[in-house]
Design an enzyme around this catalytic site. Structure first.
Site: not given
Length: 208
Positions: A113, A130-133
């Site tokens: 990540k 995009h905090t998830c990625f």
């Protein structure tokens, strides 16, 4: 959506309430309800020292960007002049955490990540994260002044969260889980003294 609300709120509401009860046993709810999750994260964990060279070594890019792209050079020139506080906000904006991993930014890459900079469209747009990625969409700004102004606007004005504002069980649980490891440090007594010196108004709204 209803499904998102169920998965991120209703399905775990009992567990998060129990987690909050334990947290409030250490720091009473009345003493922290002024602060947003990101503010509490910074107060407990502190403002990090961000090594810009380490960040650049471990940043990945989406075509047409690369490490030698003129816009990428502008980007790192800009943030290298920022204060520690603004850099912490930048990390929070991109990764969801204001802290640098223990092993530096390489830790994100090792976990698959890596912080990634992708095209963000025309220069009229603001930056999007995009905090998830761990991904930052960076528009094609034409000058360092424009990049600095719009990136600062993005990290200071946009709220962190998924579908709701900061006062959510989801964001509170993230903040608490990141902060709990610091409770046995020498900072803890200082934090309590700081809370005792401030007047509070209800912001979190978690009745116990």
């Amino acid at each position: 959506t209803l499904y998102t609300n169920y998965k991120l709120r209703k399905s775990i509401i009992n567990q998060v309430k129990a987690f909050c009860e334990g947290f409030y046993f250490l720091i009473p709810h009345e003493k922290i309800k002024l602060f947003s999750p990101s503010e509490l994260d910074l107060m407990i964990c502190g403002i990090p020292d961000v090594d810009i060279d380490d960040l650049r070594r471990n940043t990945e890019y989406t075509f047409p960007y690369n490490n030698d792209h003129p816009l990428i050079n502008m980007f790192f020139n800009v943030i290298s002049e920022w204060s520690r506080d603004d850099l912490a906000k930048f990390l929070l904006f991109v990764t969801g955490s204001s802290q640098v991993p223990l092993n530096g930014f390489k830790e994100y890459k090792d976990k698959g990540k890596a912080i990634t900079i992708s095209p963000g469209g025309e220069k009229e747009r603001l930056c999007v994260a995009h905090t998830c990625f761990n991904t930052l969409d960076l528009p094609l700004y034409e000058s360092e002044e424009e990049l600095n102004r719009k990136l600062l606007m993005s990290i200071q004005e946009l709220e962190f969260g998924i579908g709701w504002k900061n006062e959510t069980f989801f964001d509170i649980s993230i903040c608490i889980s990141r902060s709990i490891a610091y409770f046995h440090s020498l900072k803890f007594r200082q934090i309590l003294q700081c809370f005792d010196s401030i007047l509070f108004t209800n912001k979190f709204g978690f009745p116990l």
